[in-house]
Design an enzyme around this catalytic site. Structure first.
Site, PDB file in Angstrom:
ATOM      1  N   LYS A   1       0.835  -1.209   0.000  1.00 31.88           N
ATOM      2  CA  LYS A   1       0.000   0.000   0.000  1.00 31.88           C
ATOM      3  C   LYS A   1       0.867   1.256   0.000  1.00 31.88           C
ATOM      4  O   LYS A   1       0.523   2.255  -0.631  1.00 31.88           O
ATOM      5  CB  LYS A   1      -0.911  -0.008   1.227  1.00 31.88           C
ATOM      6  CG  LYS A   1      -1.795   1.231   1.357  1.00 31.88           C
ATOM      7  CD  LYS A   1      -2.761   1.140   2.514  1.00 31.88           C
ATOM      8  CE  LYS A   1      -3.612   2.399   2.605  1.00 31.88           C
ATOM      9  NZ  LYS A   1      -4.646   2.314   3.657  1.00 31.88           N
TER      10      LYS A   1
ATOM     11  N   HIS B   1     -11.749 -31.422 -32.391  1.00 26.82           N
ATOM     12  CA  HIS B   1     -12.504 -30.276 -31.900  1.00 26.82           C
ATOM     13  C   HIS B   1     -13.300 -30.635 -30.646  1.00 26.82           C
ATOM     14  O   HIS B   1     -14.452 -30.232 -30.482  1.00 26.82           O
ATOM     15  CB  HIS B   1     -13.431 -29.728 -32.985  1.00 26.82           C
ATOM     16  CG  HIS B   1     -12.688 -29.301 -34.216  1.00 26.82           C
ATOM     17  ND1 HIS B   1     -13.284 -29.130 -35.440  1.00 26.82           N
ATOM     18  CD2 HIS B   1     -11.368 -29.020 -34.420  1.00 26.82           C
ATOM     19  CE1 HIS B   1     -12.382 -28.763 -36.334  1.00 26.82           C
ATOM     20  NE2 HIS B   1     -11.208 -28.693 -35.720  1.00 26.82           N
TER      21      HIS B   1
END
Length: 512
Positions: A137, A275
């Site tokens: 921070k 696929h």
């Protein structure tokens, strides 16, 4: 100029001695805790204990040592804020310019066999996340390091410029929040699983990067492969690649589809996929025979496809597979002779997945949509209960065997789906059509002369009798489907008319 101070408290001590020595040599003061302090002192590094800073002893078996204003204030105070500077002076708090901390090994603990709940709880870090979040921070003034891989970069910058750049500080801060969010998500997921919390109000999923991919579905799309932390046994992320090119995005999706279908079968079976749909599936007494069946089922679509096997691939199987161009072969193991045969095909990807038949998953299936996420249970059931024999003619024993075979295949074929089979081998597969009759017509067209005498499986009920009509014309002798349409009787009547045996399963298997 004041002496800069670094607070070092690490569980993973790799590289920390050399890093601390480098800081010491540049005049930094080092503050440390517990085992880290002991390690650094043993290496002759000048270290100040955390209790000298907090003026309070470490306590409760080390649970409390850094949670103190002299620590958090030294990290969080804004250096160019006059009010903060005045308060630091009044309270006797000195700035801490660097925090080096990695956390208790929660992930490694939950992955240990037979680990107790108590041990898991003790490996939830509290002080560490607080310190590194505080440092992140306040990144314009504090350098925070959680990854030993960043030690050298930080030392190089300090040696060159006297400090790390703001850009580096911000990047290191970002890594902190990525790290702590992952850490907290693992803890949350542990408790959710332990307490069987279903559909929590908020959901945080966490995965770890397995590899960057060359591209996604298409070359203009970037892609990355991530893996979940637990329960990877029997799944593609748990596979070991023995040879071949790097897996592509489409390879991964297609291989996963083949694996899901393969797990339905107990006898030696080959699933060929294209696929993510089965294009040829065969079961037989030997794997080599099973491959011949799967290949003959659709010798066109298998080209450039995926093959999954539920037995060791031996020499005989490798010999029949080698002439076929395949992208991926995945199996529980490969014999030395098979590996030697495949070694001649350097681009062929061989994946070893020892627990390939594992089915007892508690994980869910997730699917992204624009702006959202869909989650559902795995589709682990095959039948809805007792089979319902709804036509005048019951299937023969052989027909029933093939019907159940086809039902396993159609379960893993994209909807609307039709699977046609004979002699434990697919003779036609019709995946992903917007109309069920189109799926059937495609499967019949693909199967050609092999269709007569076959049985058919549909992943959902027939809303009309047209599929039964088409099946009869193609020479299909038996049908397995979920049932449940308001027009079921129309299909039953048509089946009776053509002496086709029909079974209802009471369970559909849509796969979108």
């Amino acid at each position: 100029m004041r002496t800069k101070r670094a607070l070092i408290s690490v569980f993973d001590k790799s590289g920390i001695v050399d890093f601390a020595k480098s800081l010491n040599s540049m005049g930094w003061e080092i503050i440390s805790t517990g085992g880290t302090s002991k390690k650094l002192k043993e290496e002759g590094i000048n270290v100040k204990d955390i209790s000298d800073i907090t003026r309070f002893p470490e306590c409760f078996d080390g649970r409390v040592k850094t949670l103190h204003p002299n620590v958090e204030g030294g990290i969080l105070a804004i250096r160019d804020n006059e009010k903060h500077k005045q308060q630091m002076t009044e309270l006797g708090i000195e700035p801490i310019d660097m925090v080096v901390c990695n956390l208790y090994p929660f992930k490694e603990t939950i992955l240990k066999a037979g680990v107790s709940h108590e041990e898991i709880i003790e490996n939830i870090d509290i002080g560490g996340p607080t310190m590194i979040r505080a440092a992140a921070k306040n990144y314009p003034f504090v350098t925070v390091i959680t990854d030993p891989e960043d030690y050298s970069k930080v030392i190089e910058e300090i040696q060159a410029n006297g400090d790390t750049s703001v850009e580096t500080k911000e990047l290191l801060a970002a890594k902190v929040f990525i790290h702590t969010s992952h850490y907290d998500a693992l803890i949350a997921n542990y408790f959710s699983k332990r307490l069987n919390i279903q559909s929590p109000k908020t959901l945080t999923l966490t995965y770890e990067k397995k590899q960057d991919l060359r591209y996604g579905e298409n070359p203009h799309q970037a892609a990355t492969f991530y893996t979940q932390v637990q329960e990877t046994e029997g799944t593609l992320p748990g596979a070991v690649q023995l040879q071949g090119k790097e897996l592509s995005y489409n390879n991964i999706g297609d291989t996963d589809g083949a694996l899901e279908a393969l797990k339905e079968f107990d006898e030696p079976t080959i699933v060929a996929a294209k696929h993510a749909n089965p294009c040829g599936v065969g079961s037989a007494a030997t794997l080599a025979e099973a491959f011949k069946k799967a290949y003959d089922a659709d010798p066109v679509s298998i080209y450039g496809g995926i093959v999954a096997a539920n037995r060791e691939i031996d020499k005989a199987t490798a010999e029949v597979m080698a002439p076929v161009f395949l992208e991926v072969v995945v199996a529980p193991s490969f014999s030395e002779e098979a590996c030697a045969i495949f070694a001649k095909k350097k681009n062929l990807r061989l994946l070893q997945l020892s627990d390939i038949t594992k089915r007892d998953y508690t994980c869910s299936k997730a699917k992204t949509v624009l702006g959202g996420l869909l989650i559902q249970d795995m589709d682990l059931q095959l039948l809805g209960g007792e089979l319902q024999y709804v036509t005048n003619r019951r299937p023969t024993e052989k027909e029933l065997e093939d019907m159940l075979f086809a039902w396993k295949v159609v379960k893993h074929t994209k909807s609307n789906a039709i699977a046609i089979a004979k002699d434990k081998c697919t003779t036609g597969v019709g995946p992903g059509q917007v109309s069920r009759i189109w799926a059937l017509e495609n499967a019949i067209r693909q199967g050609g002369e092999r269709i007569p005498g076959s049985v058919m499986a549909s992943d959902a009920f027939f809303p009309f009798a047209d599929c039964v009509e088409a099946a009869h014309k193609a020479g299909i002798t038996a049908i397995i489907q979920p049932g449940g349409s308001i027009h079921d009787q129309d299909s039953i009547d048509a089946a009776n008319k053509y002496d086709i045996a029909m079974i209802f399963t009471g369970m559909r298997h849509f796969k979108h």
